[in-house]
Each structure stands twice: as C-alpha cells, then as structure tokens.
Scaffold this active site. Sequence first.
Site, mmCIF file in Angstrom:
data_model
loop_
_atom_site.group_PDB
_atom_site.id
_atom_site.type_symbol
_atom_site.label_atom_id
_atom_site.label_comp_id
_atom_site.label_asym_id
_atom_site.label_seq_id
_atom_site.Cartn_x
_atom_site.Cartn_y
_atom_site.Cartn_z
ATOM 1 N N ASP A 11 0.880 -1.229 -0.029
ATOM 2 C CA ASP A 11 -0.034 0.020 -0.008
ATOM 3 C C ASP A 11 0.965 1.256 0.064
ATOM 4 O OD1 ASP A 11 -2.372 1.616 0.527
ATOM 5 O OD2 ASP A 11 -1.593 1.745 2.627
ATOM 6 N N LEU A 12 0.487 2.352 -0.493
ATOM 7 C CA LEU A 12 1.201 3.577 -0.394
ATOM 8 C C LEU A 12 0.937 4.457 0.734
ATOM 9 C CD1 LEU A 12 3.249 5.341 -2.047
ATOM 10 C CD2 LEU A 12 1.309 6.331 -3.012
ATOM 11 N N ASP A 13 -0.140 5.177 0.904
ATOM 12 C CA ASP A 13 -0.352 6.003 1.934
ATOM 13 C C ASP A 13 -0.393 5.505 3.374
ATOM 14 O OD1 ASP A 13 -0.943 8.299 0.174
ATOM 15 O OD2 ASP A 13 -2.851 7.115 -0.283
ATOM 16 N N LYS A 45 -10.942 -1.417 -1.312
ATOM 17 C CA LYS A 45 -10.630 -2.211 -0.149
ATOM 18 C C LYS A 45 -11.606 -1.977 0.972
ATOM 19 C CE LYS A 45 -5.637 -1.044 -0.960
ATOM 20 N NZ LYS A 45 -4.730 -0.229 -0.344
ATOM 21 N N THR A 87 1.370 10.351 3.705
ATOM 22 C CA THR A 87 0.609 11.351 3.062
ATOM 23 C C THR A 87 -0.731 11.668 3.554
ATOM 24 O OG1 THR A 87 -0.149 9.344 1.678
ATOM 25 C CG2 THR A 87 1.438 11.303 0.576
ATOM 26 N N GLU A 131 0.197 -3.173 4.628
ATOM 27 C CA GLU A 131 -0.858 -2.268 4.820
ATOM 28 C C GLU A 131 -0.823 -1.668 6.115
ATOM 29 O OE1 GLU A 131 -3.709 -0.806 4.128
ATOM 30 O OE2 GLU A 131 -3.910 -1.503 1.903
ATOM 31 N N ASP A 132 -1.618 -0.472 6.250
ATOM 32 C CA ASP A 132 -1.495 0.405 7.534
ATOM 33 C C ASP A 132 -3.155 0.424 7.706
ATOM 34 O OD1 ASP A 132 -2.242 1.936 5.402
ATOM 35 O OD2 ASP A 132 -2.133 3.832 6.885
ATOM 36 N N ASN A 168 -3.756 9.239 -7.103
ATOM 37 C CA ASN A 168 -2.578 10.286 -7.248
ATOM 38 C C ASN A 168 -1.332 9.340 -6.882
ATOM 39 O OD1 ASN A 168 -3.801 12.553 -7.705
ATOM 40 N ND2 ASN A 168 -4.648 12.416 -5.533
ATOM 41 N N LYS A 182 -8.635 7.008 6.530
ATOM 42 C CA LYS A 182 -7.580 6.145 6.161
ATOM 43 C C LYS A 182 -7.827 4.890 5.203
ATOM 44 C CE LYS A 182 -4.027 7.870 9.172
ATOM 45 N NZ LYS A 182 -3.182 7.673 10.477
ATOM 46 N N GLY A 183 -7.192 4.714 4.096
ATOM 47 C CA GLY A 183 -7.352 3.489 3.460
ATOM 48 C C GLY A 183 -8.958 3.528 2.611
ATOM 49 N N SER A 204 -2.339 0.473 -4.520
ATOM 50 C CA SER A 204 -2.958 1.659 -3.840
ATOM 51 C C SER A 204 -4.256 1.995 -4.336
ATOM 52 C CB SER A 204 -2.216 2.817 -3.901
ATOM 53 O OG SER A 204 -2.688 4.097 -3.636
ATOM 54 N N ALA A 205 -5.176 2.516 -3.158
ATOM 55 C CA ALA A 205 -6.643 3.151 -3.762
ATOM 56 C C ALA A 205 -6.325 4.339 -4.344
ATOM 57 C CB ALA A 205 -7.429 3.074 -2.517
ATOM 58 N N SER A 206 -5.216 5.198 -4.250
ATOM 59 C CA SER A 206 -5.107 6.452 -4.587
ATOM 60 C C SER A 206 -5.008 6.691 -6.226
ATOM 61 C CB SER A 206 -3.863 7.211 -4.062
ATOM 62 O OG SER A 206 -3.851 8.498 -4.319
#
Length: 219
Positions: free
Chosen positions: A8-10, A146, A16, A170-171, A119, A44-45, A115-117
């Site tokens: 995952d990214l963020d 997710k 971010t 994942e966070d 961006n 978040k997420g 990632s869900a983003s």
Amino acid sequence: MITCCIFDLDGVLVDTAKYHYLAWRELAQCLGFEFTPQQGETTKGVSRMASLDIVLRAGGMEHRFTDEQKQELAARKNRRYLEYVHRMTSEEVLPGVLPLLAGLRAHGMKLILGSASKNACAIIDRCGLRPYFDCIIDGNQVSKAKPDPEVFAKGAEMLHVPPSECVVFEDAAAGIEAATRAGMRSVGVGDNPSLGKASLQISSFEGFTFEDLLSGIEK
Ligand code: BG6
Ligand code: MG
C-alpha cells in the site's frame, strides 16, 4: 514460499495521511464546520468519494449536495491535496522503507504497488520510489475499494504470481481484510490495534529486513 510483496502507499511508504487530512479540513472549513484529526483517522484507506461522505457527515451535510456537486467538492479537495503532493520530496519516504525495498529486490522478490489512490503515480515519482516496482495498480485501475481484494488480486495476476506467494503491507484494517480475501498473507504496519488480524504486525520498517519478514510470516 513468498515471491512477491505488495505495498500500500499512503501510510505505509509515505505519510500522506497528514496532507489528506489538511485538504479535507480546509474543505470542511469552507463549508463552515470543523473536521477533527480523530474524524480524519476514519478516512485512512477509504476511497476519495467515501472519504467525502465521511467529511460531509461530520458536518451534518450528508444530504445537502447532488452527485454532481459532490464530484466538484471532491475535485476541489484533490486540487488542494495535489498542492501538498507537488511539494513532496524523497525526504518523506518513511524510515526503513528504502533499505527494505532494496533488500527485497536483492533477494529476487517481485514488488507491486497496490494503492486506492488515483494520485499514486504522482507521489511515487515525486519521492523517487517508482524504480523499485515491477507493477503499479492504483485507484484508476480498480472499480472496487478495499476491503474488496481487487487491487491486490489484479497486481498478482499481472505478474502471474499465485496469491499464496504474495504478502501485502498495509496500514489500514480494510487493506488487511482485502489481503485475506485475496488469499494472501499480510503485514500490518503501525501500532493500531485494528491491524490485529494481519499475519504479522510491526510498528515501522526501521530495522525490518527480508529475513525478519520470512521468519515472521512463516510462523
Ligand atoms: C488511500 C488513502 O490510499 O487513498 C485515503 O488512505 C484516500 O485516505 C484514498 O482517500 C484515495 O486517494 P486519492 O489520492 O485518490 O484521493
Ligand atoms: Mg494506507
């Protein structure tokens, strides 16, 4: 056997979440109410439009806008968010991430960004992370958020890796559930008790190595 790591990214590779929060808070203030850090946690997420619903609910405005107006509000928040993103540098990659990614590659692991983003590409380019990844699946390529497993399943399919050989970092609890539903193992990153269902939970990547991953996950 693990042959592929999906990140995952963020909140996992870069922090971010603070910029998402600031941009949502500014939108809320323009609409005349406060959006607290605690309320920010719950985005978040969560996808952009679902996050907007959380923000509007916090101000008691969930029924006030048409779908078209909601698209414009989300776009306004995103423009502000991107102003923060465009100022990001590699300094904002979280501690321990770069040595871990380099170590995983050195051991022949395939690496996927999941990632869900929408961006995600702009962020990994700003932070110099793109060269580490064999495949990038972001919010532009998935239709289900997710905890649906689509984002992770799609990445593994693209690289022809069976889910049983993948581990997801994942966070967010929704991301851990998505990994489990995809048939993958998972590492919860952070101290949040909601990550308790992960195969392994770590506070941060500082000092965390490929060997730690294998011993933690194979238990
Ligand atoms: C997730 C973030 O990674 O992406 C959420 O944790 C965010 O906070 C979601 O809402 C969508 O991001 P974006 O960049 O497409 O608005
Ligand atoms: Mg996250």
